[in-house]
Structure formats: C-alpha cells, structure tokens
Design a protein around this motif. Structure first.
Motif, PDB file in Angstrom:
ATOM      1  N   UNK A  81     -25.067  36.996  58.189  1.00 17.15           N
ATOM      2  CA  UNK A  81     -25.079  36.070  57.054  1.00 17.15           C
ATOM      3  C   UNK A  81     -24.926  36.828  55.737  1.00 17.15           C
ATOM      4  N   UNK A  82     -25.589  37.975  55.643  1.00 15.17           N
ATOM      5  CA  UNK A  82     -25.513  38.785  54.420  1.00 15.17           C
ATOM      6  C   UNK A  82     -24.095  39.333  54.212  1.00 15.17           C
ATOM      7  N   UNK A  83     -23.500  39.876  55.274  1.00 16.92           N
ATOM      8  CA  UNK A  83     -22.141  40.416  55.172  1.00 16.92           C
ATOM      9  C   UNK A  83     -21.118  39.310  54.893  1.00 16.92           C
ATOM     10  N   UNK A  84     -21.337  38.145  55.493  1.00 18.60           N
ATOM     11  CA  UNK A  84     -20.418  37.027  55.250  1.00 18.60           C
ATOM     12  C   UNK A  84     -20.486  36.598  53.785  1.00 18.60           C
ATOM     13  N   UNK A  85     -21.705  36.507  53.234  1.00 16.28           N
ATOM     14  CA  UNK A  85     -21.867  36.112  51.832  1.00 16.28           C
ATOM     15  C   UNK A  85     -21.172  37.119  50.915  1.00 16.28           C
ATOM     16  N   UNK A  86     -21.292  38.397  51.230  1.00 17.54           N
ATOM     17  CA  UNK A  86     -20.630  39.428  50.431  1.00 17.54           C
ATOM     18  C   UNK A  86     -19.108  39.308  50.540  1.00 17.54           C
ATOM     19  N   UNK A  87     -18.614  39.052  51.730  1.00 20.69           N
ATOM     20  CA  UNK A  87     -17.173  38.888  51.940  1.00 20.69           C
ATOM     21  C   UNK A  87     -16.675  37.646  51.209  1.00 20.69           C
ATOM     22  N   UNK A  88     -17.465  36.595  51.244  1.00 18.77           N
ATOM     23  CA  UNK A  88     -17.094  35.360  50.556  1.00 18.77           C
ATOM     24  C   UNK A  88     -17.011  35.584  49.044  1.00 18.77           C
ATOM     25  N   UNK A  89     -17.962  36.334  48.506  1.00 25.62           N
ATOM     26  CA  UNK A  89     -17.931  36.652  47.067  1.00 25.62           C
ATOM     27  C   UNK A  89     -16.692  37.481  46.722  1.00 25.62           C
ATOM     28  N   UNK A  90     -16.378  38.446  47.552  1.00 23.51           N
ATOM     29  CA  UNK A  90     -15.205  39.293  47.312  1.00 23.51           C
ATOM     30  C   UNK A  90     -13.926  38.458  47.372  1.00 23.51           C
ATOM     31  N   UNK A  91     -13.853  37.527  48.302  1.00 23.88           N
ATOM     32  CA  UNK A  91     -12.675  36.659  48.410  1.00 23.88           C
ATOM     33  C   UNK A  91     -12.541  35.751  47.189  1.00 23.88           C
ATOM     34  N   UNK A  92     -13.670  35.233  46.717  1.00 24.89           N
ATOM     35  CA  UNK A  92     -13.644  34.369  45.535  1.00 24.89           C
ATOM     36  C   UNK A  92     -13.168  35.160  44.319  1.00 24.89           C
ATOM     37  N   UNK A  93     -13.668  36.381  44.168  1.00 22.86           N
ATOM     38  CA  UNK A  93     -13.243  37.226  43.051  1.00 22.86           C
ATOM     39  C   UNK A  93     -11.759  37.559  43.178  1.00 22.86           C
ATOM     40  N   UNK A  94     -11.302  37.795  44.390  1.00 23.21           N
ATOM     41  CA  UNK A  94      -9.892  38.089  44.646  1.00 23.21           C
ATOM     42  C   UNK A  94      -9.008  36.918  44.219  1.00 23.21           C
ATOM     43  N   UNK A  95      -9.435  35.705  44.549  1.00 27.36           N
ATOM     44  CA  UNK A  95      -8.651  34.515  44.197  1.00 27.36           C
ATOM     45  C   UNK A  95      -8.645  34.240  42.694  1.00 27.36           C
ATOM     46  N   UNK A  96      -9.772  34.513  42.037  1.00 23.55           N
ATOM     47  CA  UNK A  96      -9.907  34.167  40.623  1.00 23.55           C
ATOM     48  C   UNK A  96      -9.328  35.214  39.674  1.00 23.55           C
ATOM     49  N   UNK A  97      -9.243  36.448  40.106  1.00 23.90           N
ATOM     50  CA  UNK A  97      -8.733  37.517  39.247  1.00 23.90           C
ATOM     51  C   UNK A  97      -7.206  37.466  39.227  1.00 23.90           C
ATOM     52  N   UNK A  98      -6.601  37.170  38.055  1.00 28.90           N
ATOM     53  CA  UNK A  98      -5.143  37.059  37.989  1.00 28.90           C
ATOM     54  C   UNK A  98      -4.422  38.375  38.290  1.00 28.90           C
ATOM     55  N   UNK A  99      -5.107  39.496  38.216  1.00 25.70           N
ATOM     56  CA  UNK A  99      -4.500  40.792  38.511  1.00 25.70           C
ATOM     57  C   UNK A  99      -4.526  41.111  40.011  1.00 25.70           C
ATOM     58  N   UNK A 100      -5.218  40.300  40.794  1.00 25.77           N
ATOM     59  CA  UNK A 100      -5.320  40.568  42.226  1.00 25.77           C
ATOM     60  C   UNK A 100      -4.537  39.541  43.025  1.00 25.77           C
ATOM     61  N   UNK A 101      -5.239  38.556  43.574  1.00 29.80           N
ATOM     62  CA  UNK A 101      -4.625  37.605  44.491  1.00 29.80           C
ATOM     63  C   UNK A 101      -3.358  36.949  43.991  1.00 29.80           C
ATOM     64  N   UNK A 102      -3.430  36.220  42.893  1.00 29.49           N
ATOM     65  CA  UNK A 102      -2.233  35.527  42.418  1.00 29.49           C
ATOM     66  C   UNK A 102      -1.059  36.476  42.096  1.00 29.49           C
ATOM     67  N   UNK A 103      -1.368  37.647  41.607  1.00 25.02           N
ATOM     68  CA  UNK A 103      -0.310  38.604  41.279  1.00 25.02           C
ATOM     69  C   UNK A 103       0.330  39.159  42.549  1.00 25.02           C
ATOM     70  N   UNK A 104      -0.469  39.403  43.563  1.00 26.96           N
ATOM     71  CA  UNK A 104       0.051  39.966  44.804  1.00 26.96           C
ATOM     72  C   UNK A 104       0.812  38.939  45.645  1.00 26.96           C
ATOM     73  N   UNK A 105       0.496  37.689  45.407  1.00 26.67           N
ATOM     74  CA  UNK A 105       1.162  36.656  46.199  1.00 26.67           C
ATOM     75  C   UNK A 105       2.602  36.594  45.779  1.00 26.67           C
TER      76      UNK A 105
END
Length: 105
Positions: A81-105
């Motif tokens: 549960x702890x690792x999943x929550x951390x992964x979920x936070x990292x994924x959310x940050x990845x999606x919201x950061x315009x220099x990461x997810x959206x730029x790489x897509x």
C-alpha cells in the motif's frame, strides 16, 4: 575417430592434424555461414510478416492518462500500500508537470 599424437594434436580421419587453430577457423567459418543463413531467413520472414503493413488500419494511441491508469492497475497487485501510494504520487506528478508527461507524449 581422431587419434591423439604425442604433442597434443589430434589426427582426423583424413590424416590431417586437427590443431586448435584449425578447429577455431572451422568454427568461425561455420558461425559466419550460420549467421548469413539466419539473416536471409529473417529478411524473408520480415517481408512476409510486414508485407501488408500499409494496408492495415492505424491503431489508436491511448491518452497519456489512460496509459498511466493502466500502469497503476498493473502495479497494484505487486506493490505494498505504501509503495503503491508513492507510485501513484509519482504518476500524478508526471502527468501534471508539462516538462514530463505531456512533453514526452
């Protein structure tokens, strides 16, 4: 059958000494012929497999959010549960950061 000589060489059926150099040469020659045969087969298989590629319809590319959702769903059974929550936070940050997810897509 090869017979051993006093100096460590073997004498083959034809009477020629089979030295390590001769064996290595034969092996590298066999390797080269095998690699060439595999290359020809691979080219033929690729042509056969990809021969109608242009006629196939284009597959839709899922949205980045859908891909991240699928990733989290796949990770869920494997993480605590702890690792999943951390992964979920990292994924959310990845999606919201315009220099990461959206730029790489």
């Amino acid at each position: 059958m090869a017979a051993a000589t006093g100096n460590g060489d073997r004498v083959g059926n034809a009477g020629a000494a089979c030295t390590a150099d001769n064996i290595d040469d034969e092996k590298s020659s066999m390797d080269a012929r095998l690699a060439q045969a595999l290359s020809i087969l691979s080219e033929q298989e690729a042509a056969q497999m990809l021969g109608n590629q242009d006629a196939l319809p284009r597959l839709p590319i899922p949205s980045l959010a859908d891909s991240v959702s699928d990733f989290l769903r796949a990770c869920s059974p494997q993480l605590s549960a702890e690792d999943y929550a951390e992964t979920e936070r990292a994924c959310k940050a990845f999606l919201e950061d315009p220099e990461q997810g959206p730029r790489l897509q």
